[in-house]
Write a protein that holds these residues in place. Structure first.
Motif, PDB file in Angstrom:
ATOM      1  N   PHE A 152       0.830  -1.193   0.000  1.00 20.22           N
ATOM      2  CA  PHE A 152       0.000   0.000   0.000  1.00 20.22           C
ATOM      3  C   PHE A 152       0.867   1.247   0.000  1.00 20.22           C
ATOM      4  CE2 PHE A 152      -3.431   2.759   0.950  1.00 20.22           C
ATOM      5  CZ  PHE A 152      -2.985   3.636   1.926  1.00 20.22           C
ATOM      6  N   VAL A 153       0.421   2.267  -0.746  1.00 25.47           N
ATOM      7  CA  VAL A 153       1.109   3.556  -0.767  1.00 25.47           C
ATOM      8  C   VAL A 153       0.212   4.656  -0.185  1.00 25.47           C
ATOM      9  CG1 VAL A 153       2.203   5.308  -2.214  1.00 25.47           C
ATOM     10  CG2 VAL A 153       2.514   2.877  -2.750  1.00 25.47           C
ATOM     11  N   SER A 154      -0.908   4.918  -0.849  1.00 21.98           N
ATOM     12  CA  SER A 154      -1.815   5.986  -0.418  1.00 21.98           C
ATOM     13  C   SER A 154      -3.227   5.666  -0.872  1.00 21.98           C
ATOM     14  CB  SER A 154      -1.402   7.336  -1.018  1.00 21.98           C
ATOM     15  OG  SER A 154      -0.131   7.746  -0.604  1.00 21.98           O
ATOM     16  N   ALA A 155      -4.207   6.209  -0.142  1.00 26.64           N
ATOM     17  CA  ALA A 155      -5.603   6.026  -0.514  1.00 26.64           C
ATOM     18  C   ALA A 155      -6.380   7.303  -0.256  1.00 26.64           C
ATOM     19  CB  ALA A 155      -6.224   4.861   0.255  1.00 26.64           C
ATOM     20  N   ILE A 156      -7.464   7.476  -1.025  1.00 26.48           N
ATOM     21  CA  ILE A 156      -8.362   8.615  -0.850  1.00 26.48           C
ATOM     22  C   ILE A 156      -9.783   8.103  -1.001  1.00 26.48           C
ATOM     23  CG2 ILE A 156      -8.150   9.257  -3.302  1.00 26.48           C
ATOM     24  CD1 ILE A 156      -8.385  12.223  -2.346  1.00 26.48           C
ATOM     25  N   ASP A 157     -10.650   8.499  -0.072  1.00 27.67           N
ATOM     26  CA  ASP A 157     -12.003   7.965  -0.148  1.00 27.67           C
ATOM     27  C   ASP A 157     -12.930   8.927  -0.891  1.00 27.67           C
ATOM     28  OD1 ASP A 157     -13.222   8.559   3.275  1.00 27.67           O
ATOM     29  OD2 ASP A 157     -12.742   9.934   1.648  1.00 27.67           O
ATOM     30  N   GLN A 158     -14.208   8.578  -0.889  1.00 31.42           N
ATOM     31  CA  GLN A 158     -15.191   9.336  -1.648  1.00 31.42           C
ATOM     32  C   GLN A 158     -15.384  10.746  -1.075  1.00 31.42           C
ATOM     33  OE1 GLN A 158     -15.328   6.259  -0.491  1.00 31.42           O
ATOM     34  NE2 GLN A 158     -16.497   4.883  -1.808  1.00 31.42           N
ATOM     35  N   LEU A 159     -15.028  10.937   0.182  1.00 28.57           N
ATOM     36  CA  LEU A 159     -15.169  12.246   0.837  1.00 28.57           C
ATOM     37  C   LEU A 159     -13.877  13.063   0.785  1.00 28.57           C
ATOM     38  CD1 LEU A 159     -17.206  11.134   3.976  1.00 28.57           C
ATOM     39  CD2 LEU A 159     -18.056  11.972   1.769  1.00 28.57           C
ATOM     40  N   GLY A 160     -12.848  12.499   0.170  1.00 27.48           N
ATOM     41  CA  GLY A 160     -11.582  13.216   0.057  1.00 27.48           C
ATOM     42  C   GLY A 160     -10.620  13.000   1.207  1.00 27.48           C
ATOM     43  N   ARG A 161     -10.965  12.126   2.126  1.00 25.74           N
ATOM     44  CA  ARG A 161     -10.048  11.813   3.220  1.00 25.74           C
ATOM     45  C   ARG A 161      -8.929  10.918   2.690  1.00 25.74           C
ATOM     46  NH1 ARG A 161     -14.711   9.764   7.238  1.00 25.74           N
ATOM     47  NH2 ARG A 161     -15.017   8.464   5.373  1.00 25.74           N
ATOM     48  N   THR A 162      -7.748  11.087   3.250  1.00 27.72           N
ATOM     49  CA  THR A 162      -6.591  10.359   2.735  1.00 27.72           C
ATOM     50  C   THR A 162      -5.843   9.643   3.854  1.00 27.72           C
ATOM     51  OG1 THR A 162      -5.088  12.247   2.953  1.00 27.72           O
ATOM     52  CG2 THR A 162      -6.290  12.041   0.880  1.00 27.72           C
ATOM     53  N   THR A 163      -5.069   8.652   3.462  1.00 26.84           N
ATOM     54  CA  THR A 163      -4.152   7.988   4.359  1.00 26.84           C
ATOM     55  C   THR A 163      -2.944   7.537   3.550  1.00 26.84           C
ATOM     56  OG1 THR A 163      -3.908   6.285   6.067  1.00 26.84           O
ATOM     57  CG2 THR A 163      -5.169   5.679   4.110  1.00 26.84           C
ATOM     58  N   ASP A 164      -1.776   7.538   4.184  1.00 27.40           N
ATOM     59  CA  ASP A 164      -0.540   7.193   3.500  1.00 27.40           C
ATOM     60  C   ASP A 164       0.235   6.154   4.292  1.00 27.40           C
ATOM     61  OD1 ASP A 164      -0.354  10.670   3.199  1.00 27.40           O
ATOM     62  OD2 ASP A 164      -0.796   9.346   1.518  1.00 27.40           O
ATOM     63  N   ALA A 165       1.020   5.361   3.585  1.00 27.82           N
ATOM     64  CA  ALA A 165       1.949   4.468   4.259  1.00 27.82           C
ATOM     65  C   ALA A 165       3.018   5.296   4.975  1.00 27.82           C
ATOM     66  CB  ALA A 165       2.605   3.541   3.244  1.00 27.82           C
ATOM     67  N   ASP A 166       3.522   4.764   6.069  1.00 30.81           N
ATOM     68  CA  ASP A 166       4.548   5.492   6.831  1.00 30.81           C
ATOM     69  C   ASP A 166       5.773   5.795   5.972  1.00 30.81           C
ATOM     70  OD1 ASP A 166       3.982   3.745  10.001  1.00 30.81           O
ATOM     71  OD2 ASP A 166       2.932   5.411   9.035  1.00 30.81           O
ATOM     72  N   SER A 167       6.093   4.893   5.061  1.00 31.14           N
ATOM     73  CA  SER A 167       7.302   5.040   4.248  1.00 31.14           C
ATOM     74  C   SER A 167       7.236   6.221   3.284  1.00 31.14           C
ATOM     75  CB  SER A 167       7.572   3.753   3.471  1.00 31.14           C
ATOM     76  OG  SER A 167       6.471   3.442   2.638  1.00 31.14           O
TER      77      SER A 167
END
Length: 124
Positions: free
Chosen positions: A47-62
């Motif tokens: 996993f690298v990064s994700a964005i949901d339908q509301l625009g919220r994001t999350t990223d891998a620590d790396s």
């Protein structure tokens, strides 16, 4: 059937930047959560990064603080801005789409559609 096409990969020197794009077609783009994964030779897809339908994001620590995912619903496109690239970022980068409930997932098996991948090579 959602089709995903990645672009923007290439060869860059360590410390440089690239922006990946993933354009989709076929369905309502803003109903999908989107993500980027990568796979280096001999390693599992991560996993690298994700964005949901509301625009919220999350990223891998790396990649946190160096990479940024964004989406432009009017263009059916998701982006991955990659800054301060390192040789260990070298991999094939894949775009993925999740048609499930609103939210973010870091697990590849939660994603329903995948692009063909684009190669990113960072030279030292």
């Amino acid at each position: 059937q959602l089709q995903l096409v990645e672009s923007g990969g290439g060869v860059v020197q360590s410390g440089g930047s690239l922006r990946l794009s993933c354009t989709t077609s076929g369905h309502i783009f803003n109903s999908y959560a989107m993500a980027w994964f990568r796979q280096a030779p001999g390693k599992e897809r991560e996993f690298v990064s994700a964005i949901d339908q509301l625009g919220r994001t999350t990223d891998a620590d790396s990649v946190s603080g160096r990479f940024a995912i964004s989406r432009e619903n009017a263009k059916n496109t998701v982006y991955l801005q990659m800054n301060r690239l390192k040789p260990e970022d070298t991999a094939v980068y894949y775009c993925a789409a999740d048609r499930g409930a609103v939210g973010l997932s870091r697990f590849p098996n939660h994603y329903d559609y995948w692009g063909q991948g684009t190669q990113v090579t960072v030279s030292s």
